[in-house]
Design a protein around this motif. Structure first.
Motif, PDB file in Angstrom:
ATOM      1  N   GLY A 138     -11.782  -8.289  -4.684  1.00  0.00           N
ATOM      2  CA  GLY A 138     -10.496  -8.870  -5.011  1.00  0.00           C
ATOM      3  C   GLY A 138      -9.305  -8.021  -4.626  1.00  0.00           C
ATOM      4  N   GLU A 139      -9.522  -6.762  -4.275  1.00  0.00           N
ATOM      5  CA  GLU A 139      -8.394  -5.893  -3.942  1.00  0.00           C
ATOM      6  C   GLU A 139      -7.809  -6.248  -2.581  1.00  0.00           C
ATOM      7  N   PRO A 140      -6.482  -6.171  -2.456  1.00  0.00           N
ATOM      8  CA  PRO A 140      -5.831  -6.458  -1.167  1.00  0.00           C
ATOM      9  C   PRO A 140      -5.924  -5.241  -0.247  1.00  0.00           C
ATOM     10  N   ARG A 166       1.481  -5.252  -2.250  1.00  0.00           N
ATOM     11  CA  ARG A 166       0.978  -6.047  -3.371  1.00  0.00           C
ATOM     12  C   ARG A 166       0.548  -5.200  -4.563  1.00  0.00           C
ATOM     13  N   ASN A 198      -8.198  -9.872   1.410  1.00  0.00           N
ATOM     14  CA  ASN A 198      -8.796  -9.417   0.154  1.00  0.00           C
ATOM     15  C   ASN A 198     -10.286  -9.175   0.320  1.00  0.00           C
ATOM     16  N   HIS A 240      -5.295   0.206   1.087  1.00  0.00           N
ATOM     17  CA  HIS A 240      -4.804  -0.818   0.176  1.00  0.00           C
ATOM     18  C   HIS A 240      -3.467  -1.345   0.680  1.00  0.00           C
ATOM     19  N   ASP A 241      -3.230  -2.639   0.482  1.00  0.00           N
ATOM     20  CA  ASP A 241      -1.981  -3.283   0.882  1.00  0.00           C
ATOM     21  C   ASP A 241      -0.934  -2.970  -0.183  1.00  0.00           C
TER      22      ASP A 241
END
Length: 173
Positions: free
Chosen positions: A72-74, A109, A11, A105-106
């Protein structure tokens, strides 16, 4: 060349800092990777140790990263591992950096919407994309954004549904 290549899943821990340099722009942020382990006794997943890395992204990757990523972004980060030691205040410190080659981005999730960046076209800032006018804001200014006017729907009821549809179709910031 014998570079150590790594792929990390974690993250975004800090805001992305972007600066233009003589050799092209560079973005930098801290990235947190926390191990997850299955606890058989409790029957749940438990967080392990968190490792922090400083990620650097150069040129187009850095500019696109700064426009796309928030705290906070994965993410999934792939790049060259760089470990360096420095002496600061009489103590030896170890720093672990990643020179990113690819960042995304993951999607295990959440979802994302891809927008292709066109070369040579000036990039819109988030303020410009949201319809703000005036001079661009200093990216290092920590004061809150001034309030902006909200759109009001047209008074003609036949146009109200078109306004609602356009508001629904606009991507989230």
């Amino acid at each position: 060349m014998n570079d150590t290549m790594v792929t990390l899943v974690g993250n975004v821990a800090t805001g992305v800092e972007y600066r233009d340099t003589a050799t092209g722009g560079v973005a930098r942020f801290r990235f947190a990777v926390t191990a997850r382990r299955w606890d058989r006794e409790r029957g749940t997943w438990a967080d392990g140790h968190t490792s922090f890395y400083t990620v650097f992204a150069w040129r187009a990757l850095g500019a696109n990263l700064a426009a796309s990523v928030s705290v906070g972004e994965p993410l999934v980060v792939h790049g060259r591992l760089k470990v360096r030691e420095e002496e600061r205040e009489g103590q030896r410190k170890t720093f672990v950096d990643i020179d990113a080659l690819a960042v995304g981005h993951d999607l295990s999730r959440g979802t994302a919407a891809f927008r292709r960046a066109v070369k040579g076209e000036p990039r819109l800032t988030e303020r410009q994309e949201n319809g703000a006018s005036g001079p661009p804001r200093d990216p290092w200014d920590t004061r809150p954004e001034p309030a902006t006017e909200e759109r009001t729907p047209p008074e003609d009821p036949s146009q109200a549904s078109a306004v609602r549809e356009s508001q629904v179709l606009e991507p989230a910031p």
